[in-house]
Design a protein around this motif. Structure first.
Motif, PDB file in Angstrom:
ATOM      1  N   THR A  25       0.918  -1.075  -0.012  1.00 12.45           N
ATOM      2  CA  THR A  25      -0.053   0.306   0.062  1.00 12.45           C
ATOM      3  C   THR A  25       1.108   1.405   0.287  1.00 12.45           C
ATOM      4  OG1 THR A  25      -1.912  -1.142   1.133  1.00 12.45           O
ATOM      5  CG2 THR A  25      -1.840   1.025   1.340  1.00 12.45           C
ATOM      6  N   LEU A  26       2.234   0.984   0.717  1.00 12.56           N
ATOM      7  CA  LEU A  26       3.066   2.658   0.763  1.00 12.56           C
ATOM      8  C   LEU A  26       3.896   2.649  -0.560  1.00 12.56           C
ATOM      9  CD1 LEU A  26       4.600   2.125   4.658  1.00 12.56           C
ATOM     10  CD2 LEU A  26       2.978   3.547   3.497  1.00 12.56           C
ATOM     11  N   LYS A  27       3.870   1.275  -1.081  1.00 14.14           N
ATOM     12  CA  LYS A  27       4.715   1.700  -2.458  1.00 14.14           C
ATOM     13  C   LYS A  27       3.665   2.169  -3.574  1.00 14.14           C
ATOM     14  CE  LYS A  27       7.879  -2.397  -1.879  1.00 14.14           C
ATOM     15  NZ  LYS A  27       8.032  -3.441  -2.220  1.00 14.14           N
ATOM     16  N   GLU A  28       2.525   2.325  -3.505  1.00 13.22           N
ATOM     17  CA  GLU A  28       1.088   2.318  -4.456  1.00 13.22           C
ATOM     18  C   GLU A  28       1.024   3.972  -3.742  1.00 13.22           C
ATOM     19  OE1 GLU A  28      -1.852   0.436  -4.145  1.00 13.22           O
ATOM     20  OE2 GLU A  28      -0.802  -1.716  -5.006  1.00 13.22           O
ATOM     21  N   LEU A  29       1.060   4.085  -2.774  1.00 13.98           N
ATOM     22  CA  LEU A  29       0.768   5.246  -2.355  1.00 13.98           C
ATOM     23  C   LEU A  29       2.145   6.351  -3.140  1.00 13.98           C
ATOM     24  CD1 LEU A  29      -0.911   4.763   0.940  1.00 13.98           C
ATOM     25  CD2 LEU A  29      -1.817   5.718  -1.497  1.00 13.98           C
ATOM     26  N   ILE A  30       3.137   5.587  -2.892  1.00  8.89           N
ATOM     27  CA  ILE A  30       4.812   6.731  -3.041  1.00  8.89           C
ATOM     28  C   ILE A  30       4.272   6.640  -4.707  1.00  8.89           C
ATOM     29  CG2 ILE A  30       6.863   6.625  -2.783  1.00  8.89           C
ATOM     30  CD1 ILE A  30       7.219   4.374  -0.574  1.00  8.89           C
ATOM     31  N   ASN A  31       4.208   5.747  -5.382  1.00  7.68           N
ATOM     32  CA  ASN A  31       3.794   6.211  -6.705  1.00  7.68           C
ATOM     33  C   ASN A  31       2.697   6.716  -7.423  1.00  7.68           C
ATOM     34  OD1 ASN A  31       6.275   4.181  -7.311  1.00  7.68           O
ATOM     35  ND2 ASN A  31       4.728   1.925  -7.300  1.00  7.68           N
ATOM     36  N   ASP A  32       1.814   6.780  -6.859  1.00  7.96           N
ATOM     37  CA  ASP A  32       1.104   7.833  -7.102  1.00  7.96           C
ATOM     38  C   ASP A  32       1.406   9.039  -6.181  1.00  7.96           C
ATOM     39  OD1 ASP A  32      -0.280   6.092  -8.575  1.00  7.96           O
ATOM     40  OD2 ASP A  32      -1.555   5.282  -6.344  1.00  7.96           O
ATOM     41  N   LEU A  49       2.816  12.761   3.908  1.00 12.19           N
ATOM     42  CA  LEU A  49       1.637  13.015   3.014  1.00 12.19           C
ATOM     43  C   LEU A  49       2.306  13.870   2.231  1.00 12.19           C
ATOM     44  CD1 LEU A  49      -1.541  13.427   4.791  1.00 12.19           C
ATOM     45  CD2 LEU A  49      -0.677  11.208   2.860  1.00 12.19           C
ATOM     46  N   THR A  50       2.228  14.100   0.766  1.00 14.17           N
ATOM     47  CA  THR A  50       3.115  14.802  -0.245  1.00 14.17           C
ATOM     48  C   THR A  50       1.646  16.039  -0.502  1.00 14.17           C
ATOM     49  OG1 THR A  50       1.882  14.334  -1.960  1.00 14.17           O
ATOM     50  CG2 THR A  50       3.856  13.983  -1.527  1.00 14.17           C
ATOM     51  N   ASP A  51       2.098  17.016  -1.598  1.00 16.26           N
ATOM     52  CA  ASP A  51       0.968  18.206  -1.034  1.00 16.26           C
ATOM     53  C   ASP A  51      -0.669  17.415  -2.067  1.00 16.26           C
ATOM     54  OD1 ASP A  51       2.187  20.388   0.469  1.00 16.26           O
ATOM     55  OD2 ASP A  51       2.803  20.939  -1.518  1.00 16.26           O
ATOM     56  N   LYS A  52      -0.047  16.379  -2.441  1.00 14.76           N
ATOM     57  CA  LYS A  52      -0.908  16.088  -3.415  1.00 14.76           C
ATOM     58  C   LYS A  52      -1.583  15.435  -2.583  1.00 14.76           C
ATOM     59  CE  LYS A  52      -1.677  12.767  -7.428  1.00 14.76           C
ATOM     60  NZ  LYS A  52      -1.221  11.747  -8.814  1.00 14.76           N
ATOM     61  N   GLY A  53      -1.444  14.288  -1.359  1.00 18.18           N
ATOM     62  CA  GLY A  53      -1.911  13.881  -0.725  1.00 18.18           C
ATOM     63  C   GLY A  53      -2.483  14.695   0.583  1.00 18.18           C
ATOM     64  N   LYS A  54      -2.170  15.478   1.011  1.00 19.33           N
ATOM     65  CA  LYS A  54      -3.028  16.546   1.707  1.00 19.33           C
ATOM     66  C   LYS A  54      -3.790  17.005   1.483  1.00 19.33           C
ATOM     67  CE  LYS A  54       1.132  17.685   4.475  1.00 19.33           C
ATOM     68  NZ  LYS A  54       2.383  19.109   4.442  1.00 19.33           N
ATOM     69  N   SER A  55      -4.563  17.240   0.092  1.00 19.24           N
ATOM     70  CA  SER A  55      -5.565  17.468  -1.010  1.00 19.24           C
ATOM     71  C   SER A  55      -6.746  16.513  -1.114  1.00 19.24           C
ATOM     72  CB  SER A  55      -4.571  18.337  -2.468  1.00 19.24           C
ATOM     73  OG  SER A  55      -4.867  16.796  -3.292  1.00 19.24           O
ATOM     74  N   VAL A  56      -6.287  14.934  -0.342  1.00 20.00           N
ATOM     75  CA  VAL A  56      -7.096  14.172  -0.559  1.00 20.00           C
ATOM     76  C   VAL A  56      -8.115  14.091   0.960  1.00 20.00           C
ATOM     77  CG1 VAL A  56      -7.001  12.134  -0.244  1.00 20.00           C
ATOM     78  CG2 VAL A  56      -6.136  12.894  -2.289  1.00 20.00           C
ATOM     79  N   VAL A  57      -7.188  14.693   1.404  1.00 22.56           N
ATOM     80  CA  VAL A  57      -7.850  14.420   2.998  1.00 22.56           C
ATOM     81  C   VAL A  57      -9.601  15.193   2.979  1.00 22.56           C
ATOM     82  CG1 VAL A  57      -7.344  14.992   5.396  1.00 22.56           C
ATOM     83  CG2 VAL A  57      -5.610  14.360   4.547  1.00 22.56           C
ATOM     84  N   PRO A  58      -9.943  16.716   2.782  1.00 23.91           N
ATOM     85  CA  PRO A  58     -11.101  16.497   2.996  1.00 23.91           C
ATOM     86  C   PRO A  58     -11.772  16.098   2.060  1.00 23.91           C
ATOM     87  CG  PRO A  58      -9.335  18.848   1.506  1.00 23.91           C
ATOM     88  CD  PRO A  58      -8.725  17.131   2.072  1.00 23.91           C
TER      89      PRO A  58
END
Length: 125
Positions: A59-66, A85-94
Protein backbone atom coordinates in the motif's frame (compact mmCIF):
# COMPACT_ATOMS: atom_id res chain seq x y z
CA UNK A 1 4.22 -6.68 -6.08
CA UNK A 2 1.28 -7.84 -8.17
CA UNK A 3 1.18 -6.48 -11.70
CA UNK A 4 -1.99 -6.34 -13.76
CA UNK A 5 -1.97 -8.24 -17.02
CA UNK A 6 -4.12 -5.56 -18.62
CA UNK A 7 -3.57 -1.82 -18.54
CA UNK A 8 -5.93 0.18 -16.36
CA UNK A 9 -8.95 1.38 -18.28
CA UNK A 10 -9.71 4.65 -16.50
CA UNK A 11 -12.39 6.55 -18.36
CA UNK A 12 -13.36 9.34 -15.95
CA UNK A 13 -11.85 11.41 -13.13
CA UNK A 14 -13.88 9.53 -10.50
CA UNK A 15 -12.30 6.22 -11.53
CA UNK A 16 -8.87 7.85 -11.29
CA UNK A 17 -9.60 9.17 -7.80
CA UNK A 18 -10.94 5.85 -6.57
CA UNK A 19 -7.89 4.09 -7.99
CA UNK A 20 -5.60 6.49 -6.10
CA UNK A 21 -7.26 6.57 -2.66
CA UNK A 22 -9.94 3.89 -2.82
CA UNK A 23 -9.82 0.49 -1.21
CA UNK A 24 -9.65 -0.66 2.35
CA UNK A 25 -6.14 0.39 3.31
CA UNK A 26 -5.10 3.40 1.23
CA UNK A 27 -7.60 5.77 2.80
CA UNK A 28 -6.67 4.55 6.28
CA UNK A 29 -2.97 5.14 5.70
CA UNK A 30 -3.73 8.62 4.36
CA UNK A 31 -5.85 9.44 7.42
CA UNK A 32 -3.18 8.20 9.84
CA UNK A 33 -0.48 10.27 8.12
CA UNK A 34 -2.79 13.30 7.97
CA UNK A 35 -3.19 13.18 11.74
CA UNK A 36 0.36 12.22 12.76
CA UNK A 37 2.20 14.15 9.99
CA UNK A 38 5.42 12.08 9.90
CA UNK A 39 5.74 8.43 10.89
CA UNK A 40 8.17 5.57 10.58
CA UNK A 41 6.97 2.25 9.17
CA UNK A 42 6.64 0.63 12.60
CA UNK A 43 4.55 3.54 13.89
CA UNK A 44 2.20 3.31 10.90
CA UNK A 45 1.92 -0.42 11.55
CA UNK A 46 0.96 0.22 15.18
CA UNK A 47 -1.71 2.72 14.13
CA UNK A 48 -3.26 0.27 11.68
CA UNK A 49 -5.26 -2.68 12.95
CA UNK A 50 -5.41 -6.06 11.18
CA UNK A 51 -3.03 -5.20 8.35
CA UNK A 52 -0.20 -7.52 7.39
CA UNK A 53 3.31 -6.26 6.75
CA UNK A 54 3.13 -7.25 3.08
CA UNK A 55 -0.16 -5.39 2.54
CA UNK A 56 1.13 -2.28 4.33
CA UNK A 57 4.39 -2.33 2.35
CA UNK A 58 2.48 -2.75 -0.90
CA UNK A 59 0.00 0.00 0.00
CA UNK A 60 2.80 2.42 0.87
CA UNK A 61 4.60 1.63 -2.40
CA UNK A 62 1.43 2.32 -4.40
CA UNK A 63 0.80 5.59 -2.55
CA UNK A 64 4.42 6.64 -3.12
CA UNK A 65 4.20 5.80 -6.84
CA UNK A 66 0.97 7.82 -7.09
CA UNK A 67 2.61 10.84 -5.44
CA UNK A 68 0.39 10.75 -2.33
CA UNK A 69 3.05 9.71 0.21
CA UNK A 70 6.66 10.82 0.45
CA UNK A 71 9.34 8.40 1.69
CA UNK A 72 12.35 10.06 3.27
CA UNK A 73 15.41 7.91 3.96
CA UNK A 74 18.18 9.20 6.20
CA UNK A 75 21.74 7.95 5.93
CA UNK A 76 22.15 6.96 9.54
CA UNK A 77 23.05 3.80 11.37
CA UNK A 78 20.63 2.20 11.98
CA UNK A 79 18.80 3.41 8.87
CA UNK A 80 15.79 5.65 9.46
CA UNK A 81 12.89 5.97 7.00
CA UNK A 82 9.97 8.32 7.51
CA UNK A 83 6.67 8.64 5.65
CA UNK A 84 4.53 11.75 5.25
CA UNK A 85 1.87 13.10 2.92
CA UNK A 86 2.86 15.13 -0.11
CA UNK A 87 0.86 18.24 -1.06
CA UNK A 88 -1.11 16.02 -3.41
CA UNK A 89 -1.77 13.63 -0.52
CA UNK A 90 -2.86 16.47 1.77
CA UNK A 91 -5.35 17.61 -0.88
CA UNK A 92 -7.11 14.22 -0.62
CA UNK A 93 -7.83 14.56 3.12
CA UNK A 94 -10.87 16.90 2.82
CA UNK A 95 -12.38 14.51 0.27
CA UNK A 96 -11.96 11.56 2.63
CA UNK A 97 -13.43 13.61 5.50
CA UNK A 98 -16.48 14.42 3.37
CA UNK A 99 -16.91 10.74 2.50
CA UNK A 100 -16.64 9.94 6.23
CA UNK A 101 -19.33 12.51 7.09
CA UNK A 102 -21.65 11.14 4.41
CA UNK A 103 -21.00 7.57 5.51
CA UNK A 104 -21.63 8.40 9.15
CA UNK A 105 -24.94 10.01 8.28
CA UNK A 106 -26.27 7.12 6.21
CA UNK A 107 -24.59 3.97 7.54
CA UNK A 108 -26.82 3.65 10.61
CA UNK A 109 -29.91 4.47 8.57
CA UNK A 110 -29.11 1.83 5.95
CA UNK A 111 -27.77 -0.91 8.24
CA UNK A 112 -29.35 -0.20 11.61
CA UNK A 113 -25.89 -0.48 13.20
CA UNK A 114 -23.85 2.11 15.00
CA UNK A 115 -20.68 3.03 13.14
CA UNK A 116 -17.64 3.41 15.39
CA UNK A 117 -15.68 6.35 14.10
CA UNK A 118 -12.03 6.13 13.38
CA UNK A 119 -10.07 8.15 15.91
CA UNK A 120 -8.10 9.75 13.07
CA UNK A 121 -11.07 11.40 11.38
CA UNK A 122 -12.69 14.65 12.45
CA UNK A 123 -16.07 13.19 11.47
CA UNK A 124 -18.24 15.67 13.37
CA UNK A 125 -16.70 18.84 11.93
Amino acid sequence: MYENKLEKDIRCPLEYGLDIFGGKWKSRVICVLAEKKVLRYSAIRKEMINITDSVLASTLKELINDGIVKREQYNEIPPRVEYSLTDKGKSVVPILQTICQWSGAFYKEDNGNKLFQCQKCDFNK
